[in-house]
Design a protein around this motif. Structure first.
Motif, PDB file in Angstrom:
ATOM      1  N   VAL A 323     -12.212  -2.094   8.415  1.00 22.59           N
ATOM      2  CA  VAL A 323     -11.932  -0.755   8.924  1.00 22.59           C
ATOM      3  C   VAL A 323     -11.705   0.217   7.779  1.00 22.59           C
ATOM      4  N   GLN A 324     -12.301   1.389   7.890  1.00 28.70           N
ATOM      5  CA  GLN A 324     -12.031   2.475   6.959  1.00 28.70           C
ATOM      6  C   GLN A 324     -11.665   3.703   7.783  1.00 28.70           C
ATOM      7  N   VAL A 325     -10.528   4.322   7.470  1.00 27.04           N
ATOM      8  CA  VAL A 325     -10.113   5.536   8.149  1.00 27.04           C
ATOM      9  C   VAL A 325      -9.918   6.609   7.089  1.00 27.04           C
ATOM     10  N   ALA A 326     -10.828   7.567   7.054  1.00 20.13           N
ATOM     11  CA  ALA A 326     -10.789   8.644   6.064  1.00 20.13           C
ATOM     12  C   ALA A 326     -10.652   8.041   4.674  1.00 20.13           C
ATOM     13  N   GLY A 327      -9.699   8.551   3.885  1.00 20.88           N
ATOM     14  CA  GLY A 327      -9.547   8.041   2.526  1.00 20.88           C
ATOM     15  C   GLY A 327      -8.500   6.965   2.399  1.00 20.88           C
ATOM     16  N   ASP A 328      -7.871   6.564   3.515  1.00 23.87           N
ATOM     17  CA  ASP A 328      -6.759   5.640   3.452  1.00 23.87           C
ATOM     18  C   ASP A 328      -7.208   4.211   3.217  1.00 23.87           C
ATOM     19  N   LEU A 329      -8.228   3.775   3.936  1.00 19.14           N
ATOM     20  CA  LEU A 329      -8.755   2.416   3.819  1.00 19.14           C
ATOM     21  C   LEU A 329      -7.699   1.354   4.104  1.00 19.14           C
ATOM     22  N   HIS A 330      -6.636   1.741   4.820  1.00 20.26           N
ATOM     23  CA  HIS A 330      -5.610   0.800   5.272  1.00 20.26           C
ATOM     24  C   HIS A 330      -4.957   0.020   4.141  1.00 20.26           C
ATOM     25  N   CYS A 331      -4.785   0.637   2.988  1.00 17.84           N
ATOM     26  CA  CYS A 331      -4.104  -0.048   1.891  1.00 17.84           C
ATOM     27  C   CYS A 331      -2.802   0.624   1.515  1.00 17.84           C
ATOM     28  N   SER A 332      -2.489   1.763   2.107  1.00 13.78           N
ATOM     29  CA  SER A 332      -1.290   2.490   1.718  1.00 13.78           C
ATOM     30  C   SER A 332      -0.011   1.776   2.146  1.00 13.78           C
ATOM     31  N   SER A 333      -0.134   0.750   2.995  1.00 18.39           N
ATOM     32  CA  SER A 333       1.072   0.068   3.464  1.00 18.39           C
ATOM     33  C   SER A 333       1.718  -0.763   2.358  1.00 18.39           C
ATOM     34  N   VAL A 334       0.965  -1.045   1.293  1.00 19.10           N
ATOM     35  CA  VAL A 334       1.523  -1.833   0.196  1.00 19.10           C
ATOM     36  C   VAL A 334       2.240  -0.884  -0.753  1.00 19.10           C
ATOM     37  N   ARG A 335       3.443  -0.438  -0.345  1.00 14.94           N
ATOM     38  CA  ARG A 335       4.191   0.552  -1.125  1.00 14.94           C
ATOM     39  C   ARG A 335       5.693   0.250  -1.102  1.00 14.94           C
ATOM     40  N   SER A 336       6.071  -0.982  -1.176  1.00 17.20           N
ATOM     41  CA  SER A 336       7.479  -1.328  -1.098  1.00 17.20           C
ATOM     42  C   SER A 336       8.080  -1.519  -2.487  1.00 17.20           C
ATOM     43  N   PRO A 337       9.425  -1.466  -2.587  1.00 15.86           N
ATOM     44  CA  PRO A 337      10.071  -1.765  -3.870  1.00 15.86           C
ATOM     45  C   PRO A 337       9.719  -3.157  -4.388  1.00 15.86           C
ATOM     46  N   ALA A 338       9.623  -4.126  -3.485  1.00 15.56           N
ATOM     47  CA  ALA A 338       9.280  -5.486  -3.900  1.00 15.56           C
ATOM     48  C   ALA A 338       7.887  -5.534  -4.509  1.00 15.56           C
ATOM     49  N   PHE A 339       6.959  -4.782  -3.920  1.00 14.99           N
ATOM     50  CA  PHE A 339       5.600  -4.725  -4.471  1.00 14.99           C
ATOM     51  C   PHE A 339       5.615  -4.093  -5.856  1.00 14.99           C
ATOM     52  N   ALA A 340       6.360  -3.011  -6.035  1.00 13.55           N
ATOM     53  CA  ALA A 340       6.435  -2.347  -7.334  1.00 13.55           C
ATOM     54  C   ALA A 340       7.000  -3.284  -8.395  1.00 13.55           C
ATOM     55  N   ARG A 341       8.031  -4.044  -8.043  1.00 13.26           N
ATOM     56  CA  ARG A 341       8.602  -4.994  -8.997  1.00 13.26           C
ATOM     57  C   ARG A 341       7.598  -6.088  -9.339  1.00 13.26           C
ATOM     58  N   ALA A 342       6.854  -6.557  -8.328  1.00 11.90           N
ATOM     59  CA  ALA A 342       5.852  -7.596  -8.573  1.00 11.90           C
ATOM     60  C   ALA A 342       4.772  -7.090  -9.519  1.00 11.90           C
ATOM     61  N   TRP A 343       4.364  -5.845  -9.330  1.00  7.04           N
ATOM     62  CA  TRP A 343       3.358  -5.230 -10.202  1.00  7.04           C
ATOM     63  C   TRP A 343       3.896  -5.137 -11.630  1.00  7.04           C
ATOM     64  N   TYR A 344       5.113  -4.653 -11.781  1.00 12.70           N
ATOM     65  CA  TYR A 344       5.690  -4.515 -13.110  1.00 12.70           C
ATOM     66  C   TYR A 344       5.861  -5.876 -13.786  1.00 12.70           C
ATOM     67  N   GLU A 345       6.366  -6.848 -13.046  1.00 16.69           N
ATOM     68  CA  GLU A 345       6.572  -8.177 -13.614  1.00 16.69           C
ATOM     69  C   GLU A 345       5.251  -8.822 -14.007  1.00 16.69           C
ATOM     70  N   SER A 346       4.180  -8.519 -13.269  1.00 17.85           N
ATOM     71  CA  SER A 346       2.858  -9.016 -13.636  1.00 17.85           C
ATOM     72  C   SER A 346       2.417  -8.439 -14.980  1.00 17.85           C
ATOM     73  N   LEU A 347       2.673  -7.144 -15.177  1.00 17.75           N
ATOM     74  CA  LEU A 347       2.355  -6.518 -16.459  1.00 17.75           C
ATOM     75  C   LEU A 347       3.199  -7.103 -17.589  1.00 17.75           C
ATOM     76  N   THR A 348       4.479  -7.316 -17.304  1.00 18.71           N
ATOM     77  CA  THR A 348       5.367  -7.878 -18.312  1.00 18.71           C
ATOM     78  C   THR A 348       4.923  -9.253 -18.738  1.00 18.71           C
ATOM     79  N   ALA A 349       4.476 -10.064 -17.779  1.00 18.12           N
ATOM     80  CA  ALA A 349       4.006 -11.413 -18.087  1.00 18.12           C
ATOM     81  C   ALA A 349       2.782 -11.384 -19.008  1.00 18.12           C
ATOM     82  N   LEU A 350       1.967 -10.340 -18.886  1.00 12.37           N
ATOM     83  CA  LEU A 350       0.786 -10.226 -19.740  1.00 12.37           C
ATOM     84  C   LEU A 350       1.162 -10.038 -21.201  1.00 12.37           C
ATOM     85  N   LYS A 351       2.315  -9.436 -21.449  1.00 13.68           N
ATOM     86  CA  LYS A 351       2.720  -9.097 -22.817  1.00 13.68           C
ATOM     87  C   LYS A 351       3.405 -10.248 -23.537  1.00 13.68           C
ATOM     88  N   LYS A 352       3.689 -11.330 -22.819  1.00 11.68           N
ATOM     89  CA  LYS A 352       4.398 -12.457 -23.429  1.00 11.68           C
ATOM     90  C   LYS A 352       3.448 -13.309 -24.267  1.00 11.68           C
TER      91      LYS A 352
END
Length: 352
Positions: A323-352
């Protein structure tokens, strides 16, 4: 949760208290402060980079006015980090870049995944300080010029302009020999987001195929966008030119994931591994991925003979449909604090 994050949410520390990184990563809000963060002289630069990466993630996840101009689902930024981590585990190291950076919204997500020894490359119609066939640095851009928005994004979110290689002309005039001469080869991750006309997409994909190393990834922007049909036509024409009718379905670029507005492709030998990895990842899988006909026995999500994981929505008891609805593409729901921390921790792991 699909609830938009509120930057005014209660925080575990205020500007009157000193925040340390363990506190910031554990907090339940994205509004953790950085004022007063103690910086030892020897680690000041590293700490500034950490803060800049975090601030970028906060801006993107919250969709604030601080984020670079453009459109990108936060999940695509996370996917860049997740795939980069997988590449590094497989000893896939190389240049990271984008054709069509605009103000750097997705470019920064890619650039933040680099480690020591990996170069960063940008291509766009900035014109300033760039002669056809000559690669310079982003520091040649003027703040009040066509590339001023890109320059400001680099400075705000942790990238030194002098460390970003820049080709300020059309990708039609960019050749592999030019990149070779500058030492920008091979590429492990390249975003193709330039002209959306079919001819331009074909040309950029051919360039990407020549630049990509084994295990490298190409992210093709706006493939599912109904307002830019030239992107789809361009991909199909590229695949057709690489695989005449009746020949082996294996091609130089093998699609494996369609998430939000980007189609991800890799080299043939890594297709199965990358496809399995995105299906296993909880954040990527959370948008509801399927591969057909393997999942339900109905339909097909293959492109060029390759199985592709796509976003689905189940309607009642019916089989999943993309499903595609306008420009949303049904992905905007992934916007939680837990998701942001997971993204940051993934970047941090790359630098080790």
């Amino acid at each position: 949760s699909s609830k938009r994050l509120d930057s005014a949410m209660p925080t575990p520390c205020s500007t009157s208290r000193r925040c340390r990184w363990p506190q910031i990563l554990r907090c339940g809000s994205l509004a953790c402060c950085f004022v007063g963060l103690p910086l030892a002289k020897g680690i000041a630069h590293t700490s500034w980079l950490k803060r800049a990466r975090w601030n970028y993630i906060v801006a993107v996840v919250n969709a604030t006015s601080d984020q670079p101009v453009g459109w990108m689902a936060p999940l695509n930024g996370y996917i860049a980090s997740m795939l980069s981590h997988l590449q590094h585990e497989r000893h896939v190291f190389g240049v990271v870049g984008e054709i069509g950076v605009h103000h750097g919204l997705f470019f920064l997500a890619l650039a933040h995944t680099t480690v020591l020894g990996e170069y960063v490359f940008a291509c766009d119609l900035f014109g300033e300080g760039s002669t056809e066939g000559v690669i310079s640095h982003a520091s040649s851009l003027a703040e009040d010029g066509p590339g001023g928005g890109f320059l400001a994004s680099l400075q705000r979110f942790g990238m030194q302009p002098s460390e970003v290689w820049l080709y300020g002309r059309s990708s039609f005039t960019l050749h592999t020999s030019t990149l070779h001469a500058a030492g920008l080869f091979p590429f492990r991750f390249l975003s193709v987001d330039g002209g959306h006309e079919a001819e331009t997409v074909v040309r950029d994909l051919h360039l990407a195929a020549q630049l990509l190393m084994e295990g490298g990834v190409v992210a093709l922007d706006d493939f599912p966008n109904d307002l830019w049909m030239g992107v789809r036509e361009g991909l199909y024409r590229f695949l057709w030119s690489e695989r005449p009718r009746g020949t082996d379905p294996r091609v130089d670029l093998a699609p494996f994931l369609l998430a939000c507005n980007k189609l991800y492709l890799t080299t043939a030998g890594f297709h199965h591994e990358y496809l399995a990895a995105v299906l296993r990842n909880p954040w990527v899988a959370s948008i509801g991925l399927t591969v057909e006909p393997e999942a339900t026995g109905s339909g097909s999500t293959r492109i060029g003979g390759w199985p592709v994981a796509v976003r689905t929505v189940r309607v009642g008891r019916h089989v999943p449909v993309a499903v595609q609805v306008a420009g949303d593409l049904h992905c905007s729901s992934v916007r939680s604090p837990a998701f942001a921390r997971a993204w940051y921790e993934s970047l941090t792991a790359l630098k080790k």
